[in-house]
Scaffold this motif. Sequence first.
Motif, PDB file in Angstrom:
ATOM      1  N   GLU A   1      61.545  63.834  16.000  1.00  0.00           N
ATOM      2  CA  GLU A   1      62.903  63.560  16.470  1.00  0.00           C
ATOM      3  C   GLU A   1      62.817  62.776  17.766  1.00  0.00           C
ATOM      4  O   GLU A   1      61.904  62.992  18.575  1.00  0.00           O
ATOM      5  N   LEU A   2      63.767  61.873  17.975  1.00  0.00           N
ATOM      6  CA  LEU A   2      63.794  61.100  19.203  1.00  0.00           C
ATOM      7  C   LEU A   2      63.976  62.020  20.405  1.00  0.00           C
ATOM      8  O   LEU A   2      64.744  62.975  20.353  1.00  0.00           O
ATOM      9  N   LYS A   3      63.278  61.714  21.472  1.00  0.00           N
ATOM     10  CA  LYS A   3      63.382  62.498  22.716  1.00  0.00           C
ATOM     11  C   LYS A   3      64.317  61.744  23.651  1.00  0.00           C
ATOM     12  O   LYS A   3      64.002  60.647  24.098  1.00  0.00           O
TER      13      LYS A   3
ATOM     14  N   LEU B   1      56.590  68.962  12.887  1.00  0.00           N
ATOM     15  CA  LEU B   1      56.056  70.302  12.676  1.00  0.00           C
ATOM     16  C   LEU B   1      54.554  70.200  12.408  1.00  0.00           C
ATOM     17  O   LEU B   1      54.125  69.457  11.537  1.00  0.00           O
ATOM     18  N   GLY B   2      53.742  70.900  13.176  1.00  0.00           N
ATOM     19  CA  GLY B   2      52.292  70.881  12.995  1.00  0.00           C
ATOM     20  C   GLY B   2      51.586  69.700  13.655  1.00  0.00           C
ATOM     21  O   GLY B   2      50.368  69.593  13.579  1.00  0.00           O
ATOM     22  N   GLU B   3      52.316  68.816  14.312  1.00  0.00           N
ATOM     23  CA  GLU B   3      51.722  67.639  14.959  1.00  0.00           C
ATOM     24  C   GLU B   3      51.493  67.938  16.442  1.00  0.00           C
ATOM     25  O   GLU B   3      52.322  68.556  17.091  1.00  0.00           O
ATOM     26  N   GLU B   4      50.374  67.480  16.950  1.00  0.00           N
ATOM     27  CA  GLU B   4      50.046  67.669  18.360  1.00  0.00           C
ATOM     28  C   GLU B   4      50.593  66.509  19.192  1.00  0.00           C
ATOM     29  O   GLU B   4      50.715  65.392  18.693  1.00  0.00           O
TER      30      GLU B   4
ATOM     31  N   VAL C   1      54.375  60.749  21.905  1.00  0.00           N
ATOM     32  CA  VAL C   1      54.826  61.903  21.124  1.00  0.00           C
ATOM     33  C   VAL C   1      54.640  63.147  21.975  1.00  0.00           C
ATOM     34  O   VAL C   1      53.523  63.529  22.313  1.00  0.00           O
ATOM     35  N   PHE C   2      55.761  63.762  22.345  1.00  0.00           N
ATOM     36  CA  PHE C   2      55.765  64.942  23.201  1.00  0.00           C
ATOM     37  C   PHE C   2      55.719  66.216  22.355  1.00  0.00           C
ATOM     38  O   PHE C   2      56.004  66.194  21.154  1.00  0.00           O
ATOM     39  N   LYS C   3      55.410  67.323  23.012  1.00  0.00           N
ATOM     40  CA  LYS C   3      55.343  68.626  22.345  1.00  0.00           C
ATOM     41  C   LYS C   3      56.691  68.942  21.694  1.00  0.00           C
ATOM     42  O   LYS C   3      57.747  68.709  22.270  1.00  0.00           O
ATOM     43  N   ARG C   4      56.626  69.485  20.507  1.00  0.00           N
ATOM     44  CA  ARG C   4      57.827  69.875  19.769  1.00  0.00           C
ATOM     45  C   ARG C   4      58.537  71.016  20.499  1.00  0.00           C
ATOM     46  O   ARG C   4      57.895  71.944  20.998  1.00  0.00           O
ATOM     47  N   ARG C   5      59.859  70.940  20.545  1.00  0.00           N
ATOM     48  CA  ARG C   5      60.628  72.024  21.175  1.00  0.00           C
ATOM     49  C   ARG C   5      60.535  73.272  20.310  1.00  0.00           C
ATOM     50  O   ARG C   5      60.652  73.199  19.081  1.00  0.00           O
ATOM     51  N   SER C   6      60.359  74.405  20.938  1.00  0.00           N
ATOM     52  CA  SER C   6      60.256  75.657  20.175  1.00  0.00           C
ATOM     53  C   SER C   6      61.590  76.042  19.548  1.00  0.00           C
ATOM     54  O   SER C   6      61.630  76.806  18.584  1.00  0.00           O
ATOM     55  N   SER C   7      62.685  75.482  20.068  1.00  0.00           N
ATOM     56  CA  SER C   7      63.999  75.813  19.528  1.00  0.00           C
ATOM     57  C   SER C   7      64.353  74.991  18.278  1.00  0.00           C
ATOM     58  O   SER C   7      65.362  75.259  17.632  1.00  0.00           O
ATOM     59  N   THR C   8      63.513  74.017  17.918  1.00  0.00           N
ATOM     60  CA  THR C   8      63.790  73.199  16.734  1.00  0.00           C
ATOM     61  C   THR C   8      63.497  74.014  15.480  1.00  0.00           C
ATOM     62  O   THR C   8      62.393  74.532  15.315  1.00  0.00           O
ATOM     63  N   PRO C   9      64.476  74.130  14.581  1.00  0.00           N
ATOM     64  CA  PRO C   9      64.244  74.920  13.366  1.00  0.00           C
ATOM     65  C   PRO C   9      63.194  74.287  12.454  1.00  0.00           C
ATOM     66  O   PRO C   9      63.048  73.077  12.414  1.00  0.00           O
TER      67      PRO C   9
END
Length: 132
Positions: free
Chosen positions: A76-78, A119-122, A61-69
Motif C-alpha cells: 500500500e502507498l505510504k 504481507l510477509g515482505e521485509e 518499502v517500509f515495514k508493514r503497519r501492524s494494524s493492516t488487516p
Amino acid sequence: MKTYYVPVAPKACPRPRVTKRGHAFMPKAYTDWKKSVVAWLFEQWDGETFTEGVTVNIMAVFKRRSSTPKKRPNRELKISKPDVDNCAKAILDSMVECKILHDDNLVCILNIEKWYAALGEEPHMYIEVDNA
C-alpha cells in the motif's frame, strides 16, 4: 542501467544536531543506518562511477503497519512521514559515499516511491541508476 537491492528499512535524512559550542553532527542512529546501506551498495558496486547526468529510480518499502488487516495482503502507498525528499537525500548520500555517484548533483531525473510492505515482505530499497 545498474540496479541495487538494499535489504535495509528506508530512513529519512535528519537535520544535523548542534552542540552548545556550535559543533554540528548527525544523529548516531542515522550514521549507523548509512554505514549499513553503504556496505550493501558497495558489495554490489562494479567499480564504475557515474560522472555525468543520471536518472535515479528509488522504491522504498517500509515495514508493514501492524494494524493492516491480513485480508489486504498487497503493498500500500505510504502517505505519512518521512517525506520522500528526505528519503531520497539519505539514499543519494549513501550512493555518493560508496562511489556509485561522483556527486548527487548529477541526478537530473529522480523518481521515488514510498510503500508499506506486503504481507510477509521485509522492508527494503530498490534503486535503479541510468545515464540521463
